[in-house]
Design a protein around this motif. Sequence first.
Motif, PDB file in Angstrom:
ATOM      1  N   UNK A   1     -16.224 -73.588  28.558  1.00 54.88           N
ATOM      2  CA  UNK A   1     -14.980 -72.767  28.044  1.00 54.88           C
ATOM      3  C   UNK A   1     -14.349 -72.569  29.847  1.00 54.88           C
ATOM      4  N   UNK A   2     -14.932 -72.185  30.508  1.00 54.49           N
ATOM      5  CA  UNK A   2     -14.220 -71.853  32.139  1.00 54.49           C
ATOM      6  C   UNK A   2     -13.850 -72.817  32.696  1.00 54.49           C
ATOM      7  N   UNK A   3     -14.652 -74.025  32.358  1.00 47.88           N
ATOM      8  CA  UNK A   3     -14.423 -75.459  32.981  1.00 47.88           C
ATOM      9  C   UNK A   3     -13.339 -75.962  32.538  1.00 47.88           C
ATOM     10  N   UNK A   4     -13.152 -75.754  31.094  1.00 45.57           N
ATOM     11  CA  UNK A   4     -11.808 -76.294  30.654  1.00 45.57           C
ATOM     12  C   UNK A   4     -10.646 -75.700  31.025  1.00 45.57           C
ATOM     13  N   UNK A   5     -10.755 -74.314  31.454  1.00 43.21           N
ATOM     14  CA  UNK A   5      -9.421 -73.466  31.830  1.00 43.21           C
ATOM     15  C   UNK A   5      -9.395 -74.257  33.238  1.00 43.21           C
ATOM     16  N   UNK A   6     -10.127 -74.343  34.007  1.00 43.87           N
ATOM     17  CA  UNK A   6      -9.870 -75.051  35.226  1.00 43.87           C
ATOM     18  C   UNK A   6      -9.249 -76.578  35.096  1.00 43.87           C
ATOM     19  N   UNK A   7      -9.816 -77.162  34.090  1.00 42.81           N
ATOM     20  CA  UNK A   7      -9.119 -78.649  33.873  1.00 42.81           C
ATOM     21  C   UNK A   7      -7.791 -78.692  33.486  1.00 42.81           C
ATOM     22  N   UNK A   8      -7.453 -77.557  32.726  1.00 39.64           N
ATOM     23  CA  UNK A   8      -5.811 -77.308  32.303  1.00 39.64           C
ATOM     24  C   UNK A   8      -5.131 -77.111  33.546  1.00 39.64           C
ATOM     25  N   UNK A   9      -5.604 -76.137  34.289  1.00 40.87           N
ATOM     26  CA  UNK A   9      -4.841 -75.828  35.812  1.00 40.87           C
ATOM     27  C   UNK A   9      -4.716 -77.054  36.368  1.00 40.87           C
ATOM     28  N   UNK A  10      -5.816 -77.903  36.641  1.00 38.93           N
ATOM     29  CA  UNK A  10      -5.874 -78.847  37.632  1.00 38.93           C
ATOM     30  C   UNK A  10      -5.040 -80.174  37.264  1.00 38.93           C
ATOM     31  N   UNK A  11      -5.168 -80.509  35.888  1.00 35.43           N
ATOM     32  CA  UNK A  11      -4.738 -81.588  35.391  1.00 35.43           C
ATOM     33  C   UNK A  11      -3.403 -81.593  34.498  1.00 35.43           C
ATOM     34  N   UNK A  12      -2.654 -80.366  34.754  1.00 28.37           N
ATOM     35  CA  UNK A  12      -1.713 -79.892  33.861  1.00 28.37           C
ATOM     36  C   UNK A  12      -1.531 -80.368  32.649  1.00 28.37           C
ATOM     37  N   UNK A  13      -2.418 -80.048  31.695  1.00 23.65           N
ATOM     38  CA  UNK A  13      -2.429 -80.442  30.388  1.00 23.65           C
ATOM     39  C   UNK A  13      -2.681 -78.892  29.417  1.00 23.65           C
ATOM     40  N   UNK A  14      -2.132 -78.918  28.277  1.00 18.77           N
ATOM     41  CA  UNK A  14      -2.556 -77.715  27.380  1.00 18.77           C
ATOM     42  C   UNK A  14      -3.987 -77.920  26.920  1.00 18.77           C
ATOM     43  N   UNK A  15      -4.893 -77.086  27.288  1.00 16.48           N
ATOM     44  CA  UNK A  15      -6.333 -77.267  26.493  1.00 16.48           C
ATOM     45  C   UNK A  15      -6.397 -76.119  25.480  1.00 16.48           C
ATOM     46  N   UNK A  16      -6.758 -76.936  24.195  1.00 16.61           N
ATOM     47  CA  UNK A  16      -6.685 -76.173  22.820  1.00 16.61           C
ATOM     48  C   UNK A  16      -8.027 -75.981  22.359  1.00 16.61           C
ATOM     49  N   UNK A  17      -8.723 -74.746  22.189  1.00 21.66           N
ATOM     50  CA  UNK A  17     -10.132 -74.714  21.632  1.00 21.66           C
ATOM     51  C   UNK A  17      -9.737 -74.471  20.175  1.00 21.66           C
ATOM     52  N   UNK A  18     -10.605 -75.169  19.398  1.00 20.18           N
ATOM     53  CA  UNK A  18     -10.333 -75.083  17.770  1.00 20.18           C
ATOM     54  C   UNK A  18     -11.635 -74.745  17.332  1.00 20.18           C
ATOM     55  N   UNK A  19     -11.634 -73.704  16.497  1.00 20.25           N
ATOM     56  CA  UNK A  19     -13.105 -73.324  15.721  1.00 20.25           C
ATOM     57  C   UNK A  19     -13.412 -74.667  14.846  1.00 20.25           C
ATOM     58  N   UNK A  20     -14.630 -74.513  14.900  1.00 17.15           N
ATOM     59  CA  UNK A  20     -15.403 -75.765  14.064  1.00 17.15           C
ATOM     60  C   UNK A  20     -15.161 -75.363  12.679  1.00 17.15           C
ATOM     61  N   UNK A  21     -14.905 -76.248  11.560  1.00 17.99           N
ATOM     62  CA  UNK A  21     -14.652 -75.867  10.141  1.00 17.99           C
ATOM     63  C   UNK A  21     -15.742 -76.615   9.536  1.00 17.99           C
ATOM     64  N   UNK A  22     -16.069 -76.304   8.116  1.00 20.33           N
ATOM     65  CA  UNK A  22     -17.047 -76.958   7.752  1.00 20.33           C
ATOM     66  C   UNK A  22     -16.692 -78.453   6.877  1.00 20.33           C
ATOM     67  N   UNK A  23     -16.287 -79.382   8.021  1.00 17.77           N
ATOM     68  CA  UNK A  23     -15.855 -80.661   7.452  1.00 17.77           C
ATOM     69  C   UNK A  23     -16.622 -81.746   7.785  1.00 17.77           C
ATOM     70  N   UNK A  24     -18.026 -81.718   8.375  1.00 16.57           N
ATOM     71  CA  UNK A  24     -18.790 -82.692   8.938  1.00 16.57           C
ATOM     72  C   UNK A  24     -19.220 -83.528   7.869  1.00 16.57           C
TER      73      UNK A  24
END
Length: 368
Positions: free
Chosen positions: A205-228
């Motif tokens: 989670x925190x590494x993704x926050x860093x990734x958003x800041x460094x790469x200038x992208x929007x990071x979106x976390x999605x809750x896993x749904x029962x669709x597997x």
Amino acid sequence: MASAPLISIAPPPPFVAGASHADFGEGRLRDSHGRAITDLRISVTDRCNYKCVYCRTGEEDVQFTELPIEHYLRMVRVFVSLGIEKVRITGGEPLLRKGVVEMVAELARMRTAFDEDGVSANKLDIALTTNGHLLEKMAAPLKAAGLDRVTVSMDAVDPETFSRITRVPRSFDRVLAGIRAARDAGLGPVKVNCVLLRGFNDDQIERFAEFSRKEAVIVRFIEWMPLEEPSSAPGSRTWSPETVVPMDEIVARLNAWRPLVDLAPNAASETARRFTFDDGIGEIGIIAPVSRPFCGHCSRVRLTSDGKIRTCLFSQTDHDLEKKIAQGKSDAELAAYIRHIVFRKEARHHIGEAGFLKPSRNMVHIGG
Ligand code: SAM
């Protein structure tokens, strides 16, 4: 779980061949709950080159056919005539589909049917969801063809965890190159979607926050749904409420790392809650279909690779639009059929409730 505040009304009369638009309303496409349907997601292939442990078994191959691109385009034209304004191309993995760039070019020629001023017609908003593996070379041609935005699925920023998820060795560098190429081509803001699985990639989670800041992208976390896809294959994951990392937990973790600041939604139908950090660098979205369902604002309908309409990710059935084409139906008849089906769109999903039934297709065969 709180239920969405939706009004329930009697179902429409059964569809009869030759029915006209007027039988299921006129003007913008709406369902019986009063929601305007403006977004179409279209899967152009059932094939995928990744075998993500929370999505596919890794054993099953293609289950549904692909249609000629012209059939998808005809379907989209009819949907657009009814009020669709946004089209998202998905799959399977859409970049595996031959002709996808040409399809984007055709979509870019279409114009919306219901504009606010009633005069000018606008270009469709055209987006694509991809695992990014083939994106590096395709980003510029897609942009030139008229693609507006791209969403890349990436469930870890650590290459080893990433390959454990995708079950494809050395996949991380390819996807990173794809994200950068998309950003450089102007397919932005690039959104990077991450599905979190407890005990598997929630350390990212925190590494993704860093990734958003460094790469200038929007990071979106999605809750896993029962669709597997159901599987007992080694490595595959099976959904249960405990495996979901809920929005509140993600927010708390990020806030402890660096203070979050709320951002206003882009639109009423926005599915993500948006944040930046206290210095305004980086953007995080959290999409919480499990802990905070947003069905009351749903504006979506889906077309599968084999030409079936799905009115909800969790539908128990789908509706064969391709069969209507094979039967030689006119565009007006297709439009009447679409209105009839969309009118009966489900009020909401029932994840986490007693008696919840898994949908008739898994995510990879619907198109996320
Ligand atoms: N191959 C493309 C890709 O990887 O983006 C498009 C298809 S993929 C099925 C679309 C999205 O659905 C991906 O972001 C994936 O992470 C997400 N997804 C798959 N299974 C999911 C699930 N059970 N719950 C939530 N998201 C899921």
